[in-house]
Design an enzyme around this catalytic site. Structure first.
Site, mmCIF file in Angstrom:
data_model
loop_
_atom_site.group_PDB
_atom_site.id
_atom_site.type_symbol
_atom_site.label_atom_id
_atom_site.label_comp_id
_atom_site.label_asym_id
_atom_site.label_seq_id
_atom_site.Cartn_x
_atom_site.Cartn_y
_atom_site.Cartn_z
ATOM 1 N N SER A 140 0.853 -1.197 0.000
ATOM 2 C CA SER A 140 0.000 0.000 0.000
ATOM 3 C C SER A 140 0.881 1.235 0.000
ATOM 4 O O SER A 140 1.863 1.305 0.755
ATOM 5 C CB SER A 140 -0.897 0.016 1.243
ATOM 6 O OG SER A 140 -1.526 1.274 1.385
ATOM 7 N N TYR A 163 -1.725 -0.950 10.620
ATOM 8 C CA TYR A 163 -1.730 -1.483 9.255
ATOM 9 C C TYR A 163 -0.565 -0.963 8.409
ATOM 10 O O TYR A 163 0.166 -1.769 7.806
ATOM 11 C CB TYR A 163 -3.069 -1.178 8.578
ATOM 12 C CG TYR A 163 -3.123 -1.581 7.132
ATOM 13 C CD1 TYR A 163 -3.243 -2.918 6.767
ATOM 14 C CD2 TYR A 163 -3.052 -0.624 6.112
ATOM 15 C CE1 TYR A 163 -3.286 -3.293 5.427
ATOM 16 C CE2 TYR A 163 -3.088 -0.987 4.778
ATOM 17 C CZ TYR A 163 -3.213 -2.318 4.444
ATOM 18 O OH TYR A 163 -3.246 -2.687 3.125
#
Length: 245
Positions: A140, A163
């Site tokens: 990401s 995350y």
């Protein structure tokens, strides 16, 4: 026929990536934590005329499950051409650096980092038998230390302690893995699918699963001139995709 294993492929971006690789003539092993959900996904694909898919029970957090999946696929084929480490969790929101629990960190790292290591190490022998093996670790752009340090970045305020930290760790593993395989035909990259509207983010994303699947599939199919050891986000950098760590 080239063969690919995709973890977490029973839904969302993983499922769409499977669909696109099937359309490109690949045989796809649909890794799914729930075998039932994997079988449902395969039936959906077959309903579209995409028949070269098989469900595999694969829980990346469970060493026994990974070992069993390796034995299952190894009984079907001696060669795996690509591995897409797609399975991941976000750990729930919010994730304040001051309030996120150690249990949250452990749970997310167990899937997003240790799970990738388990699966990669388990299947590396099948990948090594391919002519042009490819490993795609789904990352990401939200884990870029450079971007998250820039107040002018459009997602600068989208902070979360858990995350992104897991994906930053995954990126480092990708660098080391690419280095270890540097004198081989392997291409190993961390690829961001983009900020995509899925269950993962309560459909807050602006991109589509079709765009995401295309981005991931592309790096599973790159030729010998393609990059390796890179962090790719075509959403961030539409020209080359290369993104700062």
């Amino acid at each position: 026929m080239k063969k690919v294993l995709i973890t977490g492929a029973n839904k969302s971006i993983g499922f769409e990536t499977a669909r696109q690789l099937l359309q490109q003539g690949y045989f796809v092993y649909i890794g799914s934590r729930s075998l039932e959900n994997g079988l449902i996904a395969v039936e959906k694909l077959k309903a579209e005329g995409l028949n070269n898919a098989e469900a595999v029970q694969l829980d990346v957090t469970d060493t026994a499950s990974v070992k069993a999946a390796r034995e299952f696929i190894g009984a079907k084929t001696e060669v795996l051409d690509a591995l897409i480490n797609n399975a991941g969790i976000n750990g729930g929101m919010p994730q304040s650096a001051l309030d996120a629990s150690i249990d949250q960190f452990k749970q997310v790292f167990e899937t997003n980092v240790y799970g990738v290591v388990r699966v990669t190490q388990a299947f590396i022998d099948l990948l090594q038998k391919a002519d042009q093996p490819r490993i795609v670790n789904v990352s990401s752009s939200g884990c870029s230390l450079t971007l998250h340090s820039d107040p002018n970045w459009k997602y600068y305020t989208h902070k979360a302690a858990v995350y992104p930290a897991s994906k930053a760790a995954l990126n480092m593993y990708t660098i080391d893995l690419a280095y270890d395989l540097r004198d081989t035909p392997f291409k190993v990259n961390a690829v961001c699918p983009g900020f995509v509207a899925t269950d993962f983010n309560n459909h807050r994303g602006t991109g589509t699963v079709q765009e995401a699947g295309e981005r991931i599939a592309k790096y599973a199919m790159i030729d010998e001139n393609g990059p390796t050891g890179k962090f790719i986000s075509e959403e961030h950098n539409p020209e080359t995709g290369e993104t700062p760590w």
